[in-house]
Structures are given as C-alpha cells and as structure tokens.
Design an enzyme around this catalytic site. Structure first.
Site, PDB file in Angstrom:
ATOM      1  N   ASN A  45      -9.665  13.338   2.727  1.00 49.76           N
ATOM      2  CA  ASN A  45      -9.064  12.294   2.094  1.00 49.76           C
ATOM      3  C   ASN A  45      -7.232  11.647   2.189  1.00 49.76           C
ATOM      4  O   ASN A  45      -6.889  12.601   2.257  1.00 49.76           O
ATOM      5  CB  ASN A  45      -9.196  11.863   0.597  1.00 49.76           C
ATOM      6  CG  ASN A  45      -8.752  13.454  -0.194  1.00 49.76           C
ATOM      7  OD1 ASN A  45      -9.359  13.936   0.772  1.00 49.76           O
ATOM      8  ND2 ASN A  45      -8.859  13.265  -1.400  1.00 49.76           N
ATOM      9  N   ILE A  46      -7.120  10.236   2.177  1.00 53.74           N
ATOM     10  CA  ILE A  46      -6.346   9.817   2.064  1.00 53.74           C
ATOM     11  C   ILE A  46      -5.399   8.850   1.517  1.00 53.74           C
ATOM     12  O   ILE A  46      -6.241   8.408   1.214  1.00 53.74           O
ATOM     13  CB  ILE A  46      -5.873   9.211   4.090  1.00 53.74           C
ATOM     14  CG1 ILE A  46      -6.301   9.955   5.133  1.00 53.74           C
ATOM     15  CG2 ILE A  46      -4.033   8.263   4.207  1.00 53.74           C
ATOM     16  CD1 ILE A  46      -5.297  10.685   5.476  1.00 53.74           C
ATOM     17  N   GLU A  47      -4.519   9.261   0.805  1.00 51.31           N
ATOM     18  CA  GLU A  47      -4.191   8.491  -0.943  1.00 51.31           C
ATOM     19  C   GLU A  47      -2.823   7.663  -0.642  1.00 51.31           C
ATOM     20  O   GLU A  47      -2.349   7.633   0.418  1.00 51.31           O
ATOM     21  CB  GLU A  47      -4.219   8.938  -2.163  1.00 51.31           C
ATOM     22  CG  GLU A  47      -4.924   9.944  -2.155  1.00 51.31           C
ATOM     23  CD  GLU A  47      -5.170  10.686  -3.432  1.00 51.31           C
ATOM     24  OE1 GLU A  47      -3.661  11.246  -4.240  1.00 51.31           O
ATOM     25  OE2 GLU A  47      -6.006  11.297  -3.751  1.00 51.31           O
ATOM     26  N   CYS A  56     -11.199   7.445   1.307  1.00 48.58           N
ATOM     27  CA  CYS A  56     -12.627   9.335   1.432  1.00 48.58           C
ATOM     28  C   CYS A  56     -12.168   9.944   2.305  1.00 48.58           C
ATOM     29  O   CYS A  56     -12.126   9.162   3.246  1.00 48.58           O
ATOM     30  CB  CYS A  56     -13.722   8.522   0.216  1.00 48.58           C
ATOM     31  SG  CYS A  56     -13.621   7.426  -1.054  1.00 48.58           S
ATOM     32  N   GLU A  58     -15.170  10.977   4.091  1.00 45.93           N
ATOM     33  CA  GLU A  58     -16.209  10.171   4.313  1.00 45.93           C
ATOM     34  C   GLU A  58     -15.929   8.570   5.062  1.00 45.93           C
ATOM     35  O   GLU A  58     -16.333   9.112   6.220  1.00 45.93           O
ATOM     36  CB  GLU A  58     -17.408  10.127   3.160  1.00 45.93           C
ATOM     37  CG  GLU A  58     -18.121  11.379   2.329  1.00 45.93           C
ATOM     38  CD  GLU A  58     -17.056  11.635   1.247  1.00 45.93           C
ATOM     39  OE1 GLU A  58     -15.176  10.788   1.272  1.00 45.93           O
ATOM     40  OE2 GLU A  58     -17.863  11.595  -0.060  1.00 45.93           O
ATOM     41  N   CYS A  89     -18.692   8.634  -2.889  1.00 46.77           N
ATOM     42  CA  CYS A  89     -18.742   7.109  -4.231  1.00 46.77           C
ATOM     43  C   CYS A  89     -19.799   6.240  -3.878  1.00 46.77           C
ATOM     44  O   CYS A  89     -20.129   5.948  -2.152  1.00 46.77           O
ATOM     45  CB  CYS A  89     -17.195   6.963  -4.075  1.00 46.77           C
ATOM     46  SG  CYS A  89     -16.962   6.264  -2.586  1.00 46.77           S
ATOM     47  N   CYS A  92     -18.535   4.488  -0.113  1.00 42.01           N
ATOM     48  CA  CYS A  92     -18.882   5.377   1.010  1.00 42.01           C
ATOM     49  C   CYS A  92     -20.163   5.243   0.814  1.00 42.01           C
ATOM     50  O   CYS A  92     -21.091   5.420   2.657  1.00 42.01           O
ATOM     51  CB  CYS A  92     -17.925   6.727   0.829  1.00 42.01           C
ATOM     52  SG  CYS A  92     -16.629   6.967   0.707  1.00 42.01           S
TER      53      CYS A  92
HETATM   54  N1  THU Z   1     -12.552  11.237  -2.287  1.00 40.40           N
HETATM   55  C1  THU Z   1     -13.198  11.298  -1.600  1.00 40.40           C
HETATM   56  O1  THU Z   1     -12.602  11.518  -0.423  1.00 40.40           O
HETATM   57  N2  THU Z   1     -14.355  11.676  -1.416  1.00 40.40           N
HETATM   58  C2  THU Z   1     -15.715  11.685  -2.193  1.00 40.40           C
HETATM   59  O2  THU Z   1     -16.327  12.531  -2.278  1.00 40.40           O
HETATM   60  C3  THU Z   1     -14.786  11.930  -3.964  1.00 40.40           C
HETATM   61  C4  THU Z   1     -13.735  10.712  -4.022  1.00 40.40           C
HETATM   62  C5  THU Z   1     -11.278  11.689  -3.052  1.00 40.40           C
HETATM   63  C6  THU Z   1     -10.806  10.475  -2.655  1.00 40.40           C
HETATM   64  C7  THU Z   1      -9.300  10.421  -4.142  1.00 40.40           C
HETATM   65  O3  THU Z   1      -8.279  10.718  -3.030  1.00 40.40           O
HETATM   66  C8  THU Z   1     -10.095  11.665  -4.648  1.00 40.40           C
HETATM   67  O4  THU Z   1     -10.851  12.188  -3.790  1.00 40.40           O
HETATM   68  C9  THU Z   1     -10.449  12.007  -6.377  1.00 40.40           C
HETATM   69  O5  THU Z   1     -10.889  10.490  -6.373  1.00 40.40           O
END
Ligand code: THU
Length: 133
Positions: A45-47, A56, A58, A89, A92
C-alpha cells in the site's frame, strides 16, 4: 516450470509489505499475485497526504501485473499484521473481479493464514462487463 507454492506467495506478500508507504495509518499491507504462468507480482500500500489517493496493496500488484502484460491470474495472497483477516476493500474486489475473475484469495498475518476464499464469495453479485452488452 512449476509455479510458486502458497508458502512462497505468503513469503513474497510478507516481504513486500515492509516496503509499504503507510505513514498515515501505520497499517502496512503486502500482496502477492500469482499469474497463470507461475510468476509472482507483488504490491504494497502507498499512502498520500490527501488520504483519498491511497493505493491498496492489491491494486498496486494488479496494475503492475497488467502493465507488464500479464492477463491471467490464479491466486492473490494478502499479508497484514492483524489477528483478524485483512480482506480486499470494495474497490479492490471490483478490480480483481474484472481482471482476475474468480481467483483464490488467501489472507495471512505475520504468523499464520487467517482465511481463504474464492473472490466470488467475497464479491457474490458483481457488476461487470456482462451488464454492458
Ligand atoms: N489496505 C490495503 O492495502 N489493502 C487492504 O486489503 C486493506 C487496506 C491499506 C489501505 C491503507 O493504506 C491502509 O491499509 C489502511 O486502510
């Protein structure tokens, strides 16, 4: 050439999780997508400070794979540091359904597998291209 074992996919998902850019949530996620030809494409995941632009793990794995020319997939492993299963989510699920179909979804934490589904169990009544014909 035989494809990766589920153990190798789990290892790849846990390893790429450490590259997550999760500076806002602190919740690091890794994903390992297996192609039908036995390759493994990973993502984390890249925020972003705007929050809403967060990608996300995935989706990162999926878009990497598609842009590399992969188009058939068999499994995805998602790794997070959580006791309860961290499952994809809604957005995704929609994207995985469109491009991967009814793949196996294996959810793990840092110690063990927490759940395993077919994508159709997680996304049972999809909207997809069939509605547009
Ligand atoms: N996130 C994912 O990368 N995949 C998931 O299946 C659930 C949530 C990430 C998004 C965000 O960066 C962090 O988790 C918190 O929601």
């Amino acid at each position: 050439m035989p494809g990766p074992s589920v153990g190798q996919l789990i290892e790849a998902a846990r390893a790429v999780r450490l590259r997550a850019r999760a500076q806002y949530s602190g919740f690091r996620v890794g994903a390992a997508l297996e192609t039908a030809s036995g390759e493994v494409v990973t993502g984390c995941n890249i925020e972003n400070a705007s929050y809403g632009l967060t990608l996300c793990a995935e989706r990162v794995a999926l878009v990497k794979a598609l842009s590399e020319g992969q188009d058939r997939f068999t499994r995805i492993v998602v790794a997070a540091d959580a006791d309860t299963p961290t499952s994809p989510c809604g957005p995704c699920r929609q994207l995985l359904w469109e491009y991967c179909g009814d793949i196996e979804v294996v959810l793990v934490n840092l110690e063990r597998e927490t759940a395993r589904y077919r994508l159709s169990e997680l996304f049972p009544v999809p909207f997809d291209g069939r509605q547009l014909k």
